[in-house]
Write an enzyme that holds these catalytic residues in place. Structure first.
Site, mmCIF file in Angstrom:
data_model
loop_
_atom_site.group_PDB
_atom_site.id
_atom_site.type_symbol
_atom_site.label_atom_id
_atom_site.label_comp_id
_atom_site.label_asym_id
_atom_site.label_seq_id
_atom_site.Cartn_x
_atom_site.Cartn_y
_atom_site.Cartn_z
ATOM 1 C CD GLU A 1 42.716 31.065 43.721
ATOM 2 O OE1 GLU A 1 42.608 32.302 43.625
ATOM 3 O OE2 GLU A 1 42.215 30.268 42.906
ATOM 4 C CE LYS B 1 34.322 36.007 41.649
ATOM 5 N NZ LYS B 1 35.245 35.391 42.618
#
Length: 283
Positions: free
Chosen positions: A181, A149
């Site tokens: 995604e 992340k």
């Protein structure tokens, strides 16, 4: 909320007064990771999962956590109390730190920078819950370690800008013909057989905490789950589509690239999963 509070390297202070050095590697190189945790009814949602992912992301790039997971959670709860957050988010950013001159190779022993602050947001009142949301397909332009992340979010920013220009609220990123995604979410569909389909975990996508919780709820309540890649064409032919994320929970997708999915209304499985997730978060 009239004043927001930040926690920066061990100190609580007004957000407007929080300062990070210009030579911090997070600013110069995007050398850092972050987390966003939802707050509902004044409590953290999926906190353990977010902290575990933070440890994984930080470990992957070799940044030590200056505060352990329990300490971070305690700070987050204090920020919620200080800013009187009932519904909203906690943002956390960890960088390698550094105040040396700019250099690609970091000096050994740098003190990491750790920042946390709150954002008030009433995501339960999102109009997309009833109206559905529109997404566009967008080329996957990001690096290959999307499971980390990273604060390097330029690819996501470009996708979000393209979506907004097209009158949409999200972009589904496509690589080799398959959806990876969303720009800030995980993507799911319900196929003709009633199976909840979402891409399996790998370096190609973020390991979403809300995604994991929703898949567990789906299995618990009898919704079949298949973790595999799907195409935009398959999504357009699906019974339902949705996104999951910490900042939106579960939201229905009713249009992709301007084309309507099914009857153009949020579907029953999407609605049920959102209800179940919110109930589980409150429990």
């Amino acid at each position: 909320m009239t004043q927001r509070t930040a926690w920066l390297n061990g100190e609580y202070l007004p957000l407007a007064e929080a300062k990070v050095p210009v030579l911090d590697r997070g600013f110069l190189f995007a050398d850092g990771v972050y987390e966003v945790t939802a707050v509902l009814d004044g409590r953290l949602v999926d906190s353990a999962a977010h902290l575990a992912r933070l440890e994984r992301s930080a470990g992957a790039i070799g940044i030590p956590l200056p505060v352990d997971a329990a300490g971070i959670a305690a700070v987050e709860r204090e920020l919620i109390a200080r800013d009187s957050i009932t519904r909203g988010l906690i943002y956390l950013q960890l960088t390698r730190g550094g105040t040396d001159d700019r250099d690609f190779l970091p000096r050994a022993g740098m003190r990491p920078t750790l920042l946390m602050f709150t954002q008030a947001r009433d995501f339960l009142a999102n109009p997309a819950v009833e109206a559905g949301m529109s997404v566009i397909s967008w080329p996957e332009l990001r690096w290959t370690r999307r499971d980390i992340k990273s604060v390097a979010l330029l690819g996501q920013v470009m996708a979000k800008q393209a979506a907004a220009a097209a009158g949409a609220q999200e972009a589904w990123l496509v690589e080799d013909g398959f959806v990876t995604e969303g720009a800030s979410s995980n993507a799911m569909i319900v196929d003709e057989a009633g199976t909840l389909v979402t891409r399996s975990l790998s370096n190609a996508l973020l390991h979403g905490c809300t995604r994991a919780a929703v898949l567990a709820l789906a299995a618990q309540y009898g919704v079949p789950v298949a973790e595999r890649a799907f195409t935009i064409a398959e999504a357009l032919a699906a019974r339902e589509a949705m996104i999951t994320s910490a900042s939106s929970f579960v939201l229905p997708v009713t249009r992709i690239d301007g084309q309507v999915i099914a009857d153009g209304r949020p579907g029953p499985i999407t609605r049920r999963l959102r209800e179940l997730y919110i109930a589980a978060a409150r429990a």
